[in-house]
Enzyme design. Structure first.
Site, PDB file in Angstrom:
ATOM      1  CE  LYS A  40      22.236 -44.581  22.958  1.00  0.00           C
ATOM      2  NZ  LYS A  40      21.856 -43.521  22.050  1.00  0.00           N
ATOM      3  NE  ARG A 138      17.568 -37.121  21.438  1.00  0.00           N
ATOM      4  CZ  ARG A 138      17.974 -38.362  20.827  1.00  0.00           C
ATOM      5  NH1 ARG A 138      16.910 -39.585  20.878  1.00  0.00           N
ATOM      6  NH2 ARG A 138      19.049 -38.817  20.721  1.00  0.00           N
ATOM      7  CE1 TYR A 264      -2.641 -63.503  39.236  1.00  0.00           C
ATOM      8  CE2 TYR A 264      -0.876 -62.775  37.842  1.00  0.00           C
ATOM      9  CZ  TYR A 264      -1.319 -63.278  39.017  1.00  0.00           C
ATOM     10  OH  TYR A 264      -0.683 -63.577  40.188  1.00  0.00           O
ATOM     11  CG  MET A 312       7.023 -60.270  38.694  1.00  0.00           C
ATOM     12  SD  MET A 312       6.900 -59.788  40.786  1.00  0.00           S
ATOM     13  CE  MET A 312       5.637 -58.474  40.811  1.00  0.00           C
TER      14      MET A 312
HETATM   15  C1  LIG Z   1      21.690 -43.670  20.609  1.00  0.00           C
HETATM   16  C2  LIG Z   1      22.581 -42.662  19.744  1.00  0.00           C
HETATM   17  C3  LIG Z   1      23.118 -43.313  18.616  1.00  0.00           C
HETATM   18  C4  LIG Z   1      23.078 -44.739  18.309  1.00  0.00           C
HETATM   19  O1  LIG Z   1      21.723 -44.848  17.683  1.00  0.00           O
HETATM   20  P1  LIG Z   1      21.520 -46.280  16.940  1.00  0.00           P
HETATM   21  O2  LIG Z   1      20.172 -46.061  16.333  1.00  0.00           O
HETATM   22  O3  LIG Z   1      21.383 -47.462  18.047  1.00  0.00           O
HETATM   23  O4  LIG Z   1      22.425 -46.722  15.962  1.00  0.00           O
HETATM   24  C5  LIG Z   1      23.747 -42.359  18.039  1.00  0.00           C
HETATM   25  N1  LIG Z   1      23.848 -41.077  18.049  1.00  0.00           N
HETATM   26  C6  LIG Z   1      23.208 -40.571  19.106  1.00  0.00           C
HETATM   27  C7  LIG Z   1      23.421 -39.018  19.352  1.00  0.00           C
HETATM   28  C8  LIG Z   1      22.523 -41.332  19.988  1.00  0.00           C
HETATM   29  O5  LIG Z   1      21.625 -40.716  20.868  1.00  0.00           O
END
Ligand SMILES: *Cc1c(COP(=O)(O)O)cnc(C)c1O
Length: 377
Positions: A40, A138, A264, A312
């Site tokens: 992802k 979640r 800055y 930036m």
């Molecule tokens: C992102 C995610 C993972 C991977 O987690 P890592 O800590 O990056 O290995 C696995 N399962 C779910 C449901 C996730 O959202």
């Protein structure tokens, strides 16, 4: 060196061999069980179009993304036999788009289960992943939905499940009591859903879960972070290979003396004679502004502090203690790499390595090494 390198002010090098060796290490930790890479968010910022094929060549066959649009893109990248699953589930009306991309939804509630069941009834069986929430609160079926499905297993009739999964909240902290609670809750749910998920591969561990006891391994792991070199456990040495190196050029050197200030807000005051180097990377490149006055870079093996605010497009480093011949315009400093891994960069900015990698900027010249597949993207 690719000719486009001339004039580049910052170069991000991604080591596909390091990703591959991390994949093998995780698979060994799993006792040889399958590992489904999490790709992802553009493979955590490393570039899914290069990373996913490298993992395929290592033997990965099931890949996870967060969004359907990522799955559609990944389908073009991977061989047709690859399986793809979408963590965020499906909305009504997306069923045909999932099927067209030959992508599995992760079914996160009974409404999604009903949609997919209806779709399978109409169009023939299409695989999906069942997600059970065991305490992260979640995504995934909540306990009363597990009860309902356990009492009415026909709600899942005709769906060929490719996996049943849950996700840990505290796996990076082995002693946290929630790990054991979630493990127990997952076993309970699997028992109660035995009519639905008998013989379906089970998955609980992401990166950190692989480093808990083998009780957390089940049948398949879903790591992201550790594949890309981040530490799976905060309190232990990191066994993973660093996969990214970020180097940027010194644009100017200032010979300073008191009294004067840098950057800055005049937040950094000069106390004596020294050298300030201005570097061509800033917060627009994902170098977090919170690193100002706290982060470091490496010049000729010396750790040199970031001073003043992050701009930036620029940062300023105090290079007074670096080798003089390297504290020169045109020389390269390392901002991320083996000597200053993403987790250390994150610690200095008050964040986690995940955010450092997924923030890696679009202006860097990207080079890929290893993976039998060298070049510039
Ligand atoms: C992102 C995610 C993972 C991977 O987690 P890592 O800590 O990056 O290995 C696995 N399962 C779910 C449901 C996730 O959202």
């Amino acid at each position: 060196m690719p000719s486009s390198a001339h004039g580049a002010e910052a170069i991000l090098t991604i080591d596909l061999d390091a990703v591959a060796s991390n994949y093998r290490l995780l698979q060994a930790r799993m006792g040889g069980k399958p590992v489904a890479p999490m790709v992802k968010a553009d493979a955590y910022g490393l570039g899914v179009d290069r990373v996913a094929p490298a993992l395929w060549r290592e033997g990965a066959r099931l890949f996870f993304v967060a969004q359907l649009s990522e799955a559609v893109a990944l389908r073009e990248i991977l061989p047709a036999e690859a399986e793809i699953a979408v963590l965020n589930g499906l909305f009504p009306g997306e069923e045909t788009a999932f099927a067209a991309a030959r992508t599995m939804p992760v079914l996160n509630d009974l409404g999604q289960l009903e949609l997919w069941r209806a779709f399978c009834r109409q169009r023939g069986p299409a695989p999906a992943v069942l997600h059970i929430d065991t305490g992260l609160t979640r995504l995934g079926l909540e306990p009363r939905e597990v009860d309902r499905l356990a009492g009415s297993p026909e709600l899942a009739d005709g769906i060929p499940f490719a996996m049943v999964m849950s996700h840990l909240a505290c796996a990076d902290t082995p002693e946290h009591p929630l790990n054991q609670q979630q493990l127990t809750a997952f076993h309970d749910a699997l028992d109660r859903l035995s009519a639905v998920v008998a013989n379906v591969p089970r998955s609980l561990a992401a990166s950190s879960g692989i480093f808990l006891s083998s009780a957390f391994h089940f049948d398949i792991a879903r790591p992201g972070a550790a594949l890309y070199g981040l530490r799976p456990q905060e309190s232990k040495p990191n066994p993973m290979a660093c996969c990214v190196q970020l180097r940027a050029r010194i644009l100017q050197i200032r010979h300073v003396d008191s009294p004067m200030t840098v950057g800055y807000g005049a937040t950094h005051s000069i106390r004596g004679p020294g050298l300030i180097a201005t570097i061509a990377v800033g917060y627009a490149d994902g170098l977090l502004r919170a690193s100002g006055g706290r982060g470091h870079a490496v010049l000729g093996g010396c750790l040199v502090p970031m001073v003043g605010r992050v701009s930036m497009d620029l940062i300023t480093l105090d290079v007074s203690n670096a080798p003089e011949h390297l504290a020169q315009p045109g020389q390269w400093v390392e901002l991320i790499g083996r000597d200053i891994p993403p987790d250390s960069v994150a610690d200095a900015a008050g964040t986690i390595g995940y955010e450092i990698l997924t923030s890696l900027g679009a202006r860097y010249e990207r080079r890929y090494i290893g993976g039998g597949n060298e070049g510039v993207r």
